[in-house]
Design a protein around this motif. Structure first.
Motif, short mmCIF file in Angstrom:
data_model
loop_
_atom_site.label_atom_id
_atom_site.label_comp_id
_atom_site.label_asym_id
_atom_site.label_seq_id
_atom_site.Cartn_x
_atom_site.Cartn_y
_atom_site.Cartn_z
N GLY A 1 -10.07 1.45 -31.93
CA GLY A 1 -11.02 0.81 -32.84
C GLY A 1 -10.96 1.31 -34.27
N SER A 2 -10.05 2.23 -34.57
CA SER A 2 -9.99 2.80 -35.92
C SER A 2 -9.00 2.08 -36.83
N GLY A 3 -8.11 1.28 -36.25
CA GLY A 3 -7.07 0.63 -37.03
C GLY A 3 -5.84 1.50 -37.22
N MET A 4 -5.88 2.73 -36.74
CA MET A 4 -4.75 3.66 -36.89
C MET A 4 -4.47 4.32 -35.55
N PRO A 5 -3.22 4.23 -35.05
CA PRO A 5 -2.92 4.87 -33.77
C PRO A 5 -2.97 6.39 -33.89
#
Length: 84
Positions: free
Chosen positions: A66-70
């Motif tokens: 959900g953060s947009g960054m793996p």
């Protein structure tokens, strides 16, 4: 070209010379990179560092939680020293 930084003691223990190519394998992919010793005590034993970018991204999963960054830290990899 990304370079993998490795704890100097680990490089010696594993017989890896500076500039030697290694393969990093995670559950998500693999990359081949050159190595160099980390400066001083920059990295503890057992920890590797590769700058964020195309190569490091190949070792990450796609889930961003959900953060947009793996997740880009704490990825378990297997290191294989490549023959010249």
């Amino acid at each position: 070209i990304n370079t993998l930084q490795v704890n100097a003691d680990d490089m010696q223990r594993l017989g890896i010379a500076a500039g030697k190519r290694v393969r990093l394998i995670s559950e998500f992919g693999e990359v081949e990179v050159k190595t160099k010793p980390a400066a001083g005590d920059e990295l503890p034993s057992g920890v590797l560092f590769i700058a964020y970018g195309d190569l490091s991204s190949r070792l990450m999963g796609a889930d961003t939680h959900g953060s947009g960054m793996p997740t880009s830290k704490g990825i378990d990899v297997r290191l294989e020293v490549l023959d010249d």
